[in-house]
Enzyme design. Structure first.
Site, PDB file in Angstrom:
ATOM      1  N   HIS A 223     -10.232  -5.255  -3.425  1.00  0.00           N
ATOM      2  CA  HIS A 223      -8.910  -5.450  -2.818  1.00  0.00           C
ATOM      3  C   HIS A 223      -9.060  -5.850  -1.366  1.00  0.00           C
ATOM      4  O   HIS A 223      -9.953  -5.374  -0.665  1.00  0.00           O
ATOM      5  CB  HIS A 223      -8.040  -4.188  -2.946  1.00  0.00           C
ATOM      6  CG  HIS A 223      -8.693  -2.949  -2.453  1.00  0.00           C
ATOM      7  ND1 HIS A 223      -9.614  -2.247  -3.194  1.00  0.00           N
ATOM      8  CD2 HIS A 223      -8.561  -2.274  -1.286  1.00  0.00           C
ATOM      9  CE1 HIS A 223     -10.021  -1.183  -2.514  1.00  0.00           C
ATOM     10  NE2 HIS A 223      -9.405  -1.182  -1.345  1.00  0.00           N
ATOM     11  N   MET A 224      -8.170  -6.701  -0.942  1.00  0.00           N
ATOM     12  CA  MET A 224      -8.113  -7.143   0.450  1.00  0.00           C
ATOM     13  C   MET A 224      -6.847  -6.559   1.068  1.00  0.00           C
ATOM     14  O   MET A 224      -5.754  -6.726   0.526  1.00  0.00           O
ATOM     15  CB  MET A 224      -8.081  -8.676   0.499  1.00  0.00           C
ATOM     16  CG  MET A 224      -8.109  -9.250   1.891  1.00  0.00           C
ATOM     17  SD  MET A 224      -8.402 -11.038   1.847  1.00  0.00           S
ATOM     18  CE  MET A 224      -6.872 -11.603   1.129  1.00  0.00           C
TER      19      MET A 224
ATOM     20  N   ASP B 157       0.847  -1.187   0.000  1.00  0.00           N
ATOM     21  CA  ASP B 157       0.000   0.000   0.000  1.00  0.00           C
ATOM     22  C   ASP B 157       0.890   1.247   0.000  1.00  0.00           C
ATOM     23  O   ASP B 157       1.891   1.310   0.703  1.00  0.00           O
ATOM     24  CB  ASP B 157      -0.918   0.007   1.229  1.00  0.00           C
ATOM     25  CG  ASP B 157      -2.072   0.972   1.084  1.00  0.00           C
ATOM     26  OD1 ASP B 157      -3.227   0.519   1.010  1.00  0.00           O
ATOM     27  OD2 ASP B 157      -1.818   2.201   1.053  1.00  0.00           O
TER      28      ASP B 157
HETATM   29  P1  5GP Z   1      -9.740   1.420   0.268  1.00  0.00           P
HETATM   30  O1  5GP Z   1      -9.907   2.664   1.085  1.00  0.00           O
HETATM   31  O2  5GP Z   1     -10.388   1.542  -1.086  1.00  0.00           O
HETATM   32  O3  5GP Z   1     -10.125   0.161   0.999  1.00  0.00           O
HETATM   33  O4  5GP Z   1      -8.175   1.245   0.056  1.00  0.00           O
HETATM   34  C1  5GP Z   1      -7.484   1.725  -1.039  1.00  0.00           C
HETATM   35  C2  5GP Z   1      -6.023   1.673  -0.685  1.00  0.00           C
HETATM   36  O5  5GP Z   1      -5.275   1.854  -1.869  1.00  0.00           O
HETATM   37  C3  5GP Z   1      -5.573   2.753   0.285  1.00  0.00           C
HETATM   38  O6  5GP Z   1      -5.034   2.137   1.453  1.00  0.00           O
HETATM   39  C4  5GP Z   1      -4.539   3.549  -0.482  1.00  0.00           C
HETATM   40  O7  5GP Z   1      -3.453   3.961   0.304  1.00  0.00           O
HETATM   41  C5  5GP Z   1      -4.117   2.578  -1.567  1.00  0.00           C
HETATM   42  N1  5GP Z   1      -3.703   3.204  -2.809  1.00  0.00           N
HETATM   43  C6  5GP Z   1      -4.360   4.173  -3.508  1.00  0.00           C
HETATM   44  N2  5GP Z   1      -3.707   4.492  -4.616  1.00  0.00           N
HETATM   45  C7  5GP Z   1      -2.604   3.702  -4.660  1.00  0.00           C
HETATM   46  C8  5GP Z   1      -1.513   3.581  -5.586  1.00  0.00           C
HETATM   47  O8  5GP Z   1      -1.442   4.243  -6.619  1.00  0.00           O
HETATM   48  N3  5GP Z   1      -0.548   2.671  -5.294  1.00  0.00           N
HETATM   49  C9  5GP Z   1      -0.625   1.883  -4.156  1.00  0.00           C
HETATM   50  N4  5GP Z   1       0.369   1.019  -3.970  1.00  0.00           N
HETATM   51  N5  5GP Z   1      -1.627   1.986  -3.264  1.00  0.00           N
HETATM   52  C10 5GP Z   1      -2.600   2.881  -3.510  1.00  0.00           C
END
Ligand code: 5GP
Length: 115
Positions: free
Chosen positions: A101-102, A30
């Site tokens: 995503h997990m 992440d």
């Molecule tokens: P959500 O809030 O949708 O469950 O989690 C999305 C996750 O994706 C977040 O923890 C955020 O930090 C991560 N994330 C967003 N954009 C990117 C990216 O471009 N690269 C990576 N490696 N992680 C990302």
């Protein structure tokens, strides 16, 4: 094909720190880690969110995601002490990226209830 940032990572159009890859699954660190180990495990096919999962159709894929999480946990040395797996779903679930995503979180004591 989907148009999220994760589709671009799958297609190697933008870089990510990949920790696991198979024909069906990708996992990468992440970008804003919330724990010493914080990886995202995603299917390569487009499923926007947990509520789009169909058990019979996606059971094997979900099993492969858990297998990947367990492998990453072993590889990073957090398996024995324990870890947390999280799916955020939709607005109230705090989901930001609409490609399933997990989250694998570990390397510190987790708290309950979550925020
Ligand atoms: P959500 O809030 O949708 O469950 O989690 C999305 C996750 O994706 C977040 O923890 C955020 O930090 C991560 N994330 C967003 N954009 C990117 C990216 O471009 N690269 C990576 N490696 N992680 C990302």
């Amino acid at each position: 094909m989907g148009n999220t940032i994760f589709s671009k990572i799958i297609n190697k159009e933008i870089p990510a720190d990949i920790v696991y890859e198979s024909d069906t699954i990708l996992a990468f660190k992440d970008i804003r880690p919330q724990a010493p180990v914080h990886a995202l495990i995603i299917p390569k096919i487009e499923i926007p969110k947990v509520s789009d999962i169909k058990g019979k159709e996606h059971a094997q894929l979900l099993g492969e995601m858990i297998d990947a999480a367990n492998k990453i946990a072993r590889d990073t040395g957090i398996s024995e002490d324990g870890f947390r797996l999280v799916f955020n779903c939709g607005a109230n679930g705090g989901q930001d990226v609409y490609h399933l995503h997990m989250h694998l979180l570990g390397g510190r004591q987790m708290k309950w209830p979550p925020g």
